[in-house]
Design an enzyme around this catalytic site. Sequence first.
Site, PDB file in Angstrom:
ATOM      1  N   ASP A 193       0.342  -6.588  -5.833  1.00  0.00           N
ATOM      2  CA  ASP A 193       1.779  -6.197  -5.877  1.00  0.00           C
ATOM      3  C   ASP A 193       2.360  -7.494  -5.670  1.00  0.00           C
ATOM      4  O   ASP A 193       2.419  -8.181  -4.904  1.00  0.00           O
ATOM      5  CB  ASP A 193       2.396  -5.360  -4.664  1.00  0.00           C
ATOM      6  CG  ASP A 193       3.769  -4.843  -5.052  1.00  0.00           C
ATOM      7  OD1 ASP A 193       4.381  -5.497  -6.085  1.00  0.00           O
ATOM      8  OD2 ASP A 193       4.061  -4.210  -4.212  1.00  0.00           O
TER       9      ASP A 193
HETATM   10  C1  NOJ Z   1       7.256  -5.178  -5.860  1.00  0.00           C
HETATM   11  C2  NOJ Z   1       7.272  -3.659  -5.783  1.00  0.00           C
HETATM   12  O1  NOJ Z   1       6.858  -3.556  -4.282  1.00  0.00           O
HETATM   13  C3  NOJ Z   1       6.216  -3.007  -6.741  1.00  0.00           C
HETATM   14  O2  NOJ Z   1       6.715  -1.711  -6.327  1.00  0.00           O
HETATM   15  C4  NOJ Z   1       7.103  -3.220  -7.919  1.00  0.00           C
HETATM   16  O3  NOJ Z   1       5.987  -2.341  -9.043  1.00  0.00           O
HETATM   17  C5  NOJ Z   1       6.345  -4.752  -8.407  1.00  0.00           C
HETATM   18  N1  NOJ Z   1       7.439  -5.458  -7.415  1.00  0.00           N
HETATM   19  C6  NOJ Z   1       6.899  -5.241  -9.749  1.00  0.00           C
HETATM   20  O4  NOJ Z   1       8.102  -5.124 -10.003  1.00  0.00           O
END
Ligand code: NOJ
Length: 743
Positions: A287
């Site tokens: 993530d």
């Molecule tokens: C951070 C977020 O926690 C996640 O849910 C998301 O898919 C990613 N960024 C990409 O944008």
Amino acid sequence: MKTISLYLLVLSLLIVISCKNVVNGTCSDFDNKTDSILALMTLEEKIGQLSLFTSEMDQTGPFIKREYEEEIKQGKVGAIFNAYGADYTRRLQEMAVNNSRLKIPLLFGYDVIHGHQTIFPVSLGEAASWDMEAIERSARIAASEASAQGLNWTFAPMCDIARDPRWGRISEGAGEDPFLGSAVARARVRGFQGDDLSSTNTIAACVKHFAAYGAALAGRDYNSVDMSERVLRECYLVPYKAAIDEGAVTVMSSFNDINGIPATMNRYILTDILRDEWHFSGFVVSDYTSVTELIQHGTVPDTAAAAAFSVNAGLDMDMQSAAFSDYLEILVQKKKVDEKTIDEAVKRILKVKYMLGLFDDPFRYCSREREEKELLSDENRAAARDIAARSMVLLKNQGSVLPLDKMIKSIAVIGPLADSKRDMIGSWSAAGDFNKAVTVVEGIRAKCPSARIIYAKGCNIDDTDQSKIKEAVAASRNTDLTILVLGEAANMTGEAASRASLDLPGIQQYMAEEVLKTGKPVVVVLMNGRPLTITRLNDYFPAIIEAWYPGTEAGNAVADVLFGDYNPSGKLPVTFPRSVGQIPIFYSEKNTGRPSDPDNKYTSKYLDESNDPLYAFGYGLSYTTFSYSNLTLNRNEIDANDTLIVRVTVKNTGKRKGEEVVQLYIHDRVASVTPPLKLLKGFVKTEIEPGEEKEIVFKLTAEDLKFYRGDMSYGCEPGRYDLLIGGNSVDLISSEFSLVLPL
Ligand code: NOJ
């Protein structure tokens, strides 16, 4: 002979099981293809496949940093995110396939969470529909719109169980329950991926945030997670597993640490459970910069170690932190990372690219024609309106204030959310343009064209300025009925939006009570992405509808429900507490050794608050009523191979057609582990005509009674079980049965 045929049967079963994730093509097809490409790749090119970088946006439009552009051309980037648009993604894809040595196409990922351009209700709202067909349809439309714009990968479904509404991201999931959460996760995967991932209108799903991100301590986003292996397995892991079993081809590791080890470098989570136990054969992406965040976690000293620990734990792709691209080559040279580990990761990523059909035609998802035809089409908007209405939950309707009469002469629509386009589509609304959203004021004007509609804001969402209240009170006084639209701003839920208070923000409660003093009938429409502590609202106001953030068609859907064109059928996927001090509060609690007794101080309760929620899990009213009777079981004893057939009669005892969510819970009376007082094990959403009686049938087997026993083995135990059925988790009729197992 018998043994050989048994062996062949088992073998073919094993092949079927291990190929479950292969949506199109056979395992060996893909293995052969990925092997032959891998054999041609340099180490640098392999590492490139493991890197995901973002596209950006400024006033001139989307763009990609110069350094990424060069790397794409050299085949050193596997995927791009935040880039969409048929022409733009085509341009980026051309960079990769026209310039790089091996012409490996890029993946294009994006957060397509609850719609792409046509926005559906936030995920928690969709879950409140308990309508798996509707949820699948919403994901299918999202996939179709996204894929027309060059996207082939969504960072969804979010499968995090959440039992703490202070956590803003509770709005992105399906609530507190693993059974409902699993059904929703499966529906979303089916919707995104369809049954042929290479179709031009399906996209790869990504199960996130693995694992247990929803259990952040104190509901504070990104906070640590500390939980027993038992709770992890019996609750939090269940929906991720369901999504993977449904065929999701990618997984995202979460930001949090679990019992001290950050998920992104957690070998137990990413390899032992995900790959060895669950046989997941797709790839895992971090993530965002969770790889380099390992340094802040304090488990690695530097970026090189972060890269080594995470890839060795089972992470395949690094989102944005560049740790893999900067350090993996040297780590291989220094023998800190085995090249074979990198090869495996590359193969998993290439396999998904094959499955998406990108090697046949890298531009198959960039369609200007589809982009023009499909995005925000009338058909998609109609679906968004329908699903939004299905997601709303009628929390209170004293004296049958609702539904409203369309012939009403005048209405005051009051509140900071009544005419706020920005807030209608909620957080994580992807490529959604809030200017295209219909507000409640607009929806009501369209529904009652001849009525006099007065709009007054009343107050802002979260400040203390009382100057607008006078105008709101006057609007209410001068009209026949008032609709108050209250709640949270869209950016108060979602990522990095934890709240310590769950009251209506600002002076909304005060403003609402001032309006109520006019003595006019008042109906409240709530918009929020989490349970709020609205005890006072519930005490004073006769009618309350939980509308969540309904999406592009918000106002029309709210009007459909308020005026009875849609009879509300939503049920809460998460418990609404009376006060923050009760959190975590969820329906599947245990009895404890000292269950609450008002006459005994030394029992499990609060001195200053009831143990009961304000609104229970599974709760929601309708404009009609339902009665439950004739709960019968085909037997009162089952063994490991029997099927228990449960029948119940549900009657629509009111005057309107309505849909009811019939819920089945079980309670294991005595077990080796303290059993929850009830656990959802089945539900059926069904439409019933006024006066009609419907027989609803459930089937249960010993499989449904399995749990992690005292010794952590997964299985069932003999004994007596209560079986409870009803329209919410509290008002239930019951029967009982026994499970008999050989000694
Ligand atoms: C951070 C977020 O926690 C996640 O849910 C998301 O898919 C990613 N960024 C990409 O944008």
